[in-house]
Write a protein that holds these residues in place. Structure first.
Motif, PDB file in Angstrom:
ATOM      1  N   THR A 172       3.843  49.564 -42.224  1.00 20.36           N
ATOM      2  CA  THR A 172       4.605  48.222 -41.919  1.00 20.36           C
ATOM      3  C   THR A 172       4.810  48.221 -43.812  1.00 20.36           C
ATOM      4  OG1 THR A 172       3.310  47.188 -39.779  1.00 20.36           O
ATOM      5  CG2 THR A 172       4.639  46.152 -41.602  1.00 20.36           C
ATOM      6  N   VAL A 173       6.759  48.333 -43.910  1.00 15.88           N
ATOM      7  CA  VAL A 173       6.910  47.470 -45.312  1.00 15.88           C
ATOM      8  C   VAL A 173       8.169  46.012 -44.630  1.00 15.88           C
ATOM      9  CG1 VAL A 173       8.579  48.330 -46.747  1.00 15.88           C
ATOM     10  CG2 VAL A 173       7.849  49.868 -46.316  1.00 15.88           C
ATOM     11  N   TYR A 174       7.394  45.136 -45.325  1.00 10.82           N
ATOM     12  CA  TYR A 174       7.786  43.677 -45.565  1.00 10.82           C
ATOM     13  C   TYR A 174       8.921  43.396 -46.821  1.00 10.82           C
ATOM     14  CZ  TYR A 174       3.540  43.104 -42.542  1.00 10.82           C
ATOM     15  OH  TYR A 174       3.044  43.220 -41.760  1.00 10.82           O
ATOM     16  N   LEU A 175       9.337  43.105 -46.384  1.00 12.24           N
ATOM     17  CA  LEU A 175      10.566  42.493 -48.114  1.00 12.24           C
ATOM     18  C   LEU A 175      11.306  40.419 -47.984  1.00 12.24           C
ATOM     19  CD1 LEU A 175      14.271  44.857 -47.451  1.00 12.24           C
ATOM     20  CD2 LEU A 175      11.009  45.318 -48.670  1.00 12.24           C
ATOM     21  N   THR A 176      11.187  40.823 -48.822  1.00 14.24           N
ATOM     22  CA  THR A 176      11.277  39.481 -48.921  1.00 14.24           C
ATOM     23  C   THR A 176      12.494  39.269 -49.966  1.00 14.24           C
ATOM     24  OG1 THR A 176       9.080  38.440 -49.583  1.00 14.24           O
ATOM     25  CG2 THR A 176      10.849  37.393 -50.602  1.00 14.24           C
ATOM     26  N   ALA A 177      13.552  38.582 -49.753  1.00 16.17           N
ATOM     27  CA  ALA A 177      15.476  38.662 -50.399  1.00 16.17           C
ATOM     28  C   ALA A 177      15.228  38.243 -51.249  1.00 16.17           C
ATOM     29  CB  ALA A 177      16.414  38.236 -49.347  1.00 16.17           C
ATOM     30  N   ARG A 178      16.050  38.785 -52.166  1.00 11.86           N
ATOM     31  CA  ARG A 178      16.225  38.174 -53.729  1.00 11.86           C
ATOM     32  C   ARG A 178      17.242  37.682 -53.604  1.00 11.86           C
ATOM     33  NH1 ARG A 178      18.464  43.601 -57.276  1.00 11.86           N
ATOM     34  NH2 ARG A 178      18.473  42.246 -58.915  1.00 11.86           N
ATOM     35  N   PRO A 179      17.485  36.262 -54.763  1.00  6.17           N
ATOM     36  CA  PRO A 179      18.646  34.950 -54.558  1.00  6.17           C
ATOM     37  C   PRO A 179      20.139  36.028 -54.528  1.00  6.17           C
ATOM     38  CG  PRO A 179      17.011  35.018 -56.089  1.00  6.17           C
ATOM     39  CD  PRO A 179      16.464  36.263 -55.568  1.00  6.17           C
ATOM     40  N   GLY A 180      20.364  35.400 -52.998  1.00 10.65           N
ATOM     41  CA  GLY A 180      21.982  35.790 -53.128  1.00 10.65           C
ATOM     42  C   GLY A 180      21.991  37.275 -52.240  1.00 10.65           C
ATOM     43  N   ALA A 181      20.807  37.510 -51.804  1.00  7.18           N
ATOM     44  CA  ALA A 181      20.965  38.623 -51.506  1.00  7.18           C
ATOM     45  C   ALA A 181      20.839  38.271 -49.980  1.00  7.18           C
ATOM     46  CB  ALA A 181      20.162  40.342 -51.892  1.00  7.18           C
ATOM     47  N   ALA A 182      20.928  37.066 -49.550  1.00  2.00           N
ATOM     48  CA  ALA A 182      20.029  37.286 -48.002  1.00  2.00           C
ATOM     49  C   ALA A 182      20.953  37.500 -47.008  1.00  2.00           C
ATOM     50  CB  ALA A 182      19.862  35.845 -47.892  1.00  2.00           C
ATOM     51  N   GLU A 183      21.409  37.617 -47.301  1.00  2.00           N
ATOM     52  CA  GLU A 183      23.145  37.798 -45.933  1.00  2.00           C
ATOM     53  C   GLU A 183      22.594  39.248 -45.528  1.00  2.00           C
ATOM     54  OE1 GLU A 183      27.225  39.373 -46.639  1.00  2.00           O
ATOM     55  OE2 GLU A 183      26.574  38.900 -49.160  1.00  2.00           O
ATOM     56  N   TRP A 184      21.983  40.656 -46.471  1.00  2.00           N
ATOM     57  CA  TRP A 184      21.672  42.020 -45.918  1.00  2.00           C
ATOM     58  C   TRP A 184      20.234  42.018 -45.733  1.00  2.00           C
ATOM     59  CZ3 TRP A 184      25.846  44.816 -46.808  1.00  2.00           C
ATOM     60  CH2 TRP A 184      26.275  45.235 -47.568  1.00  2.00           C
ATOM     61  N   LEU A 185      19.842  40.616 -45.061  1.00  6.37           N
ATOM     62  CA  LEU A 185      18.492  40.883 -44.501  1.00  6.37           C
ATOM     63  C   LEU A 185      18.555  39.737 -43.045  1.00  6.37           C
ATOM     64  CD1 LEU A 185      17.594  41.622 -46.451  1.00  6.37           C
ATOM     65  CD2 LEU A 185      14.835  40.824 -45.957  1.00  6.37           C
ATOM     66  N   ALA A 186      19.993  39.059 -42.405  1.00  6.33           N
ATOM     67  CA  ALA A 186      19.883  38.205 -41.405  1.00  6.33           C
ATOM     68  C   ALA A 186      19.866  39.270 -40.649  1.00  6.33           C
ATOM     69  CB  ALA A 186      21.129  38.004 -41.743  1.00  6.33           C
ATOM     70  N   PRO A 187      19.367  39.067 -39.363  1.00 10.02           N
ATOM     71  CA  PRO A 187      19.620  38.784 -38.489  1.00 10.02           C
ATOM     72  C   PRO A 187      20.982  40.606 -37.916  1.00 10.02           C
ATOM     73  CG  PRO A 187      18.002  37.282 -37.520  1.00 10.02           C
ATOM     74  CD  PRO A 187      19.017  37.314 -39.209  1.00 10.02           C
ATOM     75  N   ALA A 188      21.859  39.689 -37.745  1.00  4.54           N
ATOM     76  CA  ALA A 188      23.065  40.060 -36.970  1.00  4.54           C
ATOM     77  C   ALA A 188      23.664  41.380 -38.084  1.00  4.54           C
ATOM     78  CB  ALA A 188      24.019  39.326 -36.737  1.00  4.54           C
ATOM     79  N   ARG A 189      23.480  41.143 -39.492  1.00  3.50           N
ATOM     80  CA  ARG A 189      23.901  42.372 -39.911  1.00  3.50           C
ATOM     81  C   ARG A 189      22.411  43.124 -39.706  1.00  3.50           C
ATOM     82  NH1 ARG A 189      26.514  42.892 -45.255  1.00  3.50           N
ATOM     83  NH2 ARG A 189      28.058  41.015 -43.840  1.00  3.50           N
ATOM     84  N   VAL A 190      21.160  43.125 -40.075  1.00  3.03           N
ATOM     85  CA  VAL A 190      20.962  44.443 -40.013  1.00  3.03           C
ATOM     86  C   VAL A 190      21.033  45.459 -38.951  1.00  3.03           C
ATOM     87  CG1 VAL A 190      17.874  44.428 -39.381  1.00  3.03           C
ATOM     88  CG2 VAL A 190      19.011  43.219 -40.939  1.00  3.03           C
ATOM     89  N   LEU A 191      20.816  44.139 -37.480  1.00  2.19           N
ATOM     90  CA  LEU A 191      21.205  45.121 -36.082  1.00  2.19           C
ATOM     91  C   LEU A 191      22.320  45.844 -36.681  1.00  2.19           C
ATOM     92  CD1 LEU A 191      20.765  45.376 -33.660  1.00  2.19           C
ATOM     93  CD2 LEU A 191      21.676  43.336 -32.571  1.00  2.19           C
ATOM     94  N   GLU A 192      23.708  45.470 -37.054  1.00  3.96           N
ATOM     95  CA  GLU A 192      24.574  46.355 -37.283  1.00  3.96           C
ATOM     96  C   GLU A 192      24.543  47.557 -38.314  1.00  3.96           C
ATOM     97  OE1 GLU A 192      29.194  45.874 -39.638  1.00  3.96           O
ATOM     98  OE2 GLU A 192      27.439  44.198 -39.825  1.00  3.96           O
ATOM     99  N   LEU A 193      23.700  46.823 -39.212  1.00  4.78           N
ATOM    100  CA  LEU A 193      23.645  48.317 -40.302  1.00  4.78           C
ATOM    101  C   LEU A 193      22.814  50.084 -39.340  1.00  4.78           C
ATOM    102  CD1 LEU A 193      23.194  46.940 -42.917  1.00  4.78           C
ATOM    103  CD2 LEU A 193      24.732  48.325 -42.864  1.00  4.78           C
TER     104      LEU A 193
END
Length: 609
Positions: A172-193
């Motif tokens: 299991t890999v856990y990521l904590t977003a860096r400042p200014g990059a939270a949009e890349w870990l947003a649910p809709a964006r993750v599902l799209e990617l």
């Protein structure tokens, strides 16, 4: 050399270890290796799928699941793969560039893997300031779970965990977003990617409970009829590329483990426009901008395919140019060529529809492929004096297939040639001239000749000696006016009667004129060299139509100035009719003729008043 000096030299030659600035390396990855931060999710999916593949190679019945979950600015990716021991963690995660694919016992199955675990995980720092990995090895059931935690400053910790932290093998890999990059870990964006990258992955992949995969692939799905399959593929193409295709071509290269489909564009595109195709590597989207996948002539299709043998570049966002890719490119070109041949043999109406849009691509192929030229001869359209017809039909009508090198030449002579029964093909468009010249090689016995001024003039009716003698003074004056423009004057009778004059200027005369102009601009040395190259090439020719009433009236004029102005006007009108680019001298002549006619008209009007 004393002992101390020797000892000092040995110390200076001792090896050192490179120090890696992780933040600088991440900046290098984001700006020069990867095209976008979005690749972090592809790398996570690749690592998870590779781990599952490795475990199933040893335990065929092992579960094959990848679960992606979003959680308030963080991300968790869990797989049921082979997992890692503490030794693996130190060897693979703490050493930049080390790959789990080199580990003992896995090398034999290396072709089944998509990426490299170490460098792939490093890509997560494009969007994360902290990465936590919890893993349990399937190869060492007695080993406890291990945790690796790293920050983007380059520091990391490794520790073993109690058994209850993870009971089953996997990672299991856990990521904590860096400042200014939270949009890349947003649910809709993750599902799209995830859907974009992993739609063809062979395992059960979900994002927040939603299934990502769409297996079987569109080209492998069963349909009740060929028509239903074409409709389904057209719908898929529209959703993928944004257009409804003219047709879909199955692509299959078994030796390269390649399957896919090529969609024929519904509108014409420039051959210079690089076609971009979607390529999946063992189910994972590698790139949607593969430019070198097909031969250059196949610019009229867009492809989506999956392969297990093509080699990716370091960023895994493009294909590596090697012998395998060259062989695949040739094989795919052969599939498209076979589709064209099949249409010609069995579905001529669909072929006509295709050629109305993409004849340029087929002509590009035919100029290098004699068999394709022979197959397409009855279908490829060419502009001719008989209208738009195929070369096969045109050659049947005319004993000699004349052609022009430029569009301007064709427009210049087409009306006259058609009236005199001369068959001419416009060879000025892309590839057309080359194909006309290649015609005898696929249609033996066909005579092909480039149209020149002498050929056209020879087909025009001569004027009787008495009539030409009566106009000798006028013709002499006309030749004097046009001599500075390197243009001769002749008198003929031809149809259509509405054309007063015809300007004939073939390639040989233009070459000679260009040489003379270069000689005039050159210094003494080059002028002498260019002068020695002067040949017997004919000059341009203004052919006056004796059947035209205007020419007859001009021929009866007596004033030298008015004759000069009238001849200049006929010359300018013939140039404009040919739609030929005007030289500065031609533009100046047209201006003089226009002003001269205005002066003559106003002078006459003033005299009458």
């Amino acid at each position: 050399m004393d002992f101390q000096t020797s000892q000092s030299n040995q110390a200076s030659q001792s090896p050192h270890t490179f120090q890696v600035d992780l933040r600088g390396l991440v900046d290098l990855l984001s700006h020069h290796l990867y095209s976008s931060p979005k690749v972090y999710l592809r790398e996570l999916l690749q690592n998870a799928v590779d781990a599952v593949t490795a475990r199933r190679a040893e335990q065929p019945g092992a579960p094959a699941r990848v679960r992606v979950r979003t959680d308030g600015g963080g991300l968790r990716v869990e797989d049921t793969g082979v997992g890692l021991t503490e030794a693996d963690v130190h060897a693979l995660l703490a050493t930049i560039g080390r790959s789990s694919k080199r580990a003992d016992g896995i090398a034999a199955a290396r072709s089944d893997f998509l990426g490299q675990f170490g460098i792939g995980l490093l890509a997560c720092f494009l969007v994360a300031e902290r990465i936590r990995v919890v893993s349990r090895s399937a190869r060492a059931p007695d080993a406890r779970p291990v945790e690796w935690t790293a920050s983007d400053d380059g520091s990391y910790t490794v520790r073993t965990l109690p058994d209850e932290e993870r009971r089953e093998p996997g990672t299991t890999v856990y990521l904590t977003a860096r400042p200014g990059a939270a949009e890349w870990l947003a649910p809709a964006r993750v599902l799209e990617l995830a859907r974009d990258f992993g739609s063809l992955l062979p395992y059960d992949v979900t994002v927040d409970g939603e299934t990502v995969g769409e297996l079987p692939a569109p080209w492998d799905r069963a349909h009740p009829s060929p028509a239903a399959r074409r409709v389904a593929l057209a719908r898929h193409c529209h959703g993928l590329f944004g257009f409804t295709p003219l047709d879909a071509i199955d692509l299959s290269v078994p030796l390269a483990g390649l399957r896919g489909v090529a969609y024929v564009l519904p509108s014409a595109v420039s051959p210079a426009q690089r076609a971009r195709h979607r390529v999946h590597l063992r189910g994972m989207l590698l790139t949607e901008r593969a430019e070198q996948l097909l031969p250059d002539w196949a610019f009229f299709v867009r492809c989506e395919l999956d392969t297990d043998s093509l080699r990716p570049t370091a960023s895994r966002e493009a294909l590596y140019e090697d012998e395998t890719l060259a062989a695949v490119r040739e094989a795919l070109g052969g599939r498209i060529r076979a589709w064209l041949t099949g249409l010609a043999a069995g579905d001529p109406e669909r072929l006509r529809t295709f050629l109305r849009v993409h004849h340029l691509g087929v002509k590009s192929l035919a100029r290098h492929d004699g068999e394709m030229l022979r197959t397409m001869l009855p279908w490829l359209p060419f502009e001719t004096t008989d209208g738009e017809v195929s070369l096969e039909e045109f050659a049947q009508r005319h004993p000699v297939v004349h052609f022009t090198r430029t569009v301007e030449e064709f427009r210049q002579v087409a009306p006259i040639a058609a009236a005199q029964g001369i068959g001419v093909v416009n060879g000025g468009y892309t590839y057309d001239g080359e194909l006309v010249e290649a015609l005898p090689s696929v249609r033996p016995g066909t005579a092909v000749a480039e149209l020149d001024a002498d050929t056209v003039t020879a087909h025009l009716d001569p004027v009787g000696p008495a009539e030409e003698l009566a106009l000798s003074d006028f013709l002499a004056a006309a030749r004097t006016v046009l001599d500075p423009l390197d243009c001769d004057v002749s008198l003929r009778a031809f149809h259509p009667v509405s054309v007063p004059a015809l300007h004939l200027d073939d390639r040989a005369s233009r070459h000679e004129r260009d040489r003379a102009e270069a000689q005039a601009r050159a210094d003494d040395l080059w002028a002498g060299i260019l002068g020695s190259l002067r040949g017997g090439a004919p000059r341009a020719r203004l052919v006056l139509n004796h059947l035209n009433p205007l020419v007859r009236r001009i021929g009866s004029l007596k004033e030298p100035d008015l004759i000069g102005t009238a001849v200049q006007s006929l010359y300018g009108q013939a140039l404009l009719m040919a739609q030929r680019p005007l030289r500065p001298a031609d533009s100046a002549l047209l201006n003089r003729a226009f002003i001269g006619l205005l002066e003559w008209a106003t002078h006459e009007e003033g005299g009458r008043s």
